[in-house]
Write an enzyme that holds these catalytic residues in place. Structure first.
Site, PDB file in Angstrom:
ATOM      1  N   LYS A   1      46.713   1.615  59.062  1.00 45.33           N
ATOM      2  CA  LYS A   1      45.461   2.342  59.237  1.00 45.33           C
ATOM      3  C   LYS A   1      45.584   3.256  60.448  1.00 45.33           C
ATOM      4  CE  LYS A   1      40.480   1.439  59.596  1.00 45.33           C
ATOM      5  NZ  LYS A   1      39.460   0.382  59.785  1.00 45.33           N
TER       6      LYS A   1
ATOM      7  N   HIS B   1      43.067   5.133  61.782  1.00 50.00           N
ATOM      8  CA  HIS B   1      41.806   5.383  62.469  1.00 50.00           C
ATOM      9  C   HIS B   1      41.172   4.033  62.816  1.00 50.00           C
ATOM     10  CE1 HIS B   1      40.832   4.876  58.203  1.00 50.00           C
ATOM     11  NE2 HIS B   1      39.651   4.421  58.609  1.00 50.00           N
TER      12      HIS B   1
END
Length: 212
Positions: free
Chosen positions: A101, A103
């Site tokens: 991921k 963010h």
């Protein structure tokens, strides 16, 4: 162990353990098939995690936290942590995601930081790929693998003369602790009239592909 028999009984009742003719990943024709993904309702999954907790207590392994490899290990590790907490053993847990991921919190790990002795929870060990990835993640974060808990040990040979379970134990020097084994299944079939017709085929499969 009593919980091993109870686990097999639940697995048969839920259709998680099925009997017939199935082809394994290794190309073997097996008289039974185990699919932990069919623990697909709250009651049976709660029971499953309770069996994992009982296995952890039964084997007496020392650990500081739990880790569940994506994807099947994710609900397992959360549910088992809850069952352990219900028995007065409150431990942190973590799991990984397959994709990084970029963010928010970022990374591939979710949950508590990996530290100390980490117990890995998974459904089965076939080629050992999931365990290998989990061990690498644990070491990368400066922690130590304490062992692996799985639902069913099929007790059959891998590529060589020993099983994938024994290969993991030898490679990483950690115990693999099953909730139940093929021997437990055979014992259950022998004592259950409505399923006893499957006993000869399962024994023959063990004789052909089993390990000592």
């Amino acid at each position: 162990m009593t919980f091993s028999r109870d686990f097999i009984e639940l697995s048969c009742r839920k259709g998680v353990l099925r009997f017939g003719t199935f082809v394994t990943k290794a190309g073997r024709v097996s008289p039974y098939f185990f699919n932990a993904g069919l623990f697909d309702d709250g009651s049976s999954f709660s029971d499953l995690c309770g069996f994992y907790a009982q296995a952890i207590f039964g084997f007496g392994v020392m650990f500081d936290m739990l880790f569940g490899p994506a994807y099947k290990g994710i609900p397992l590790v959360a549910g088992t942590a809850m069952c352990l907490a219900g028995e007065g053993v409150n431990v942190p847990f973590a799991f990984n995601r397959k994709e990084t991921k970029d963010h928010g919190e970022g990374g591939t790990l979710i949950g508590a930081p990996l530290k100390g002795r980490v117990l890995i929870l998974d459904d089965v060990i076939s080629a050992g790929t999931s365990v290998r990835e989990s061990v690498n993640i644990i070491y990368t974060h400066g922690a130590e693998p304490a062992g692996v808990v799985i639902a069913l040990d099929r007790m059959e040979r891998g590529q060589g003369e020993i099983s994938a379970v024994r290969e993991v134990e030898k490679m990483y020097g950690i115990p693999v602790m099953p909730v139940a084994t093929l021997e437990d299944l055979i014992g259950y079939l022998a004592d259950t009239p409505e399923l006893e017709a499957n006993l000869a085929a399962v024994r023959a499969y063990r004789d052909a592909y089993g390990t000592a």
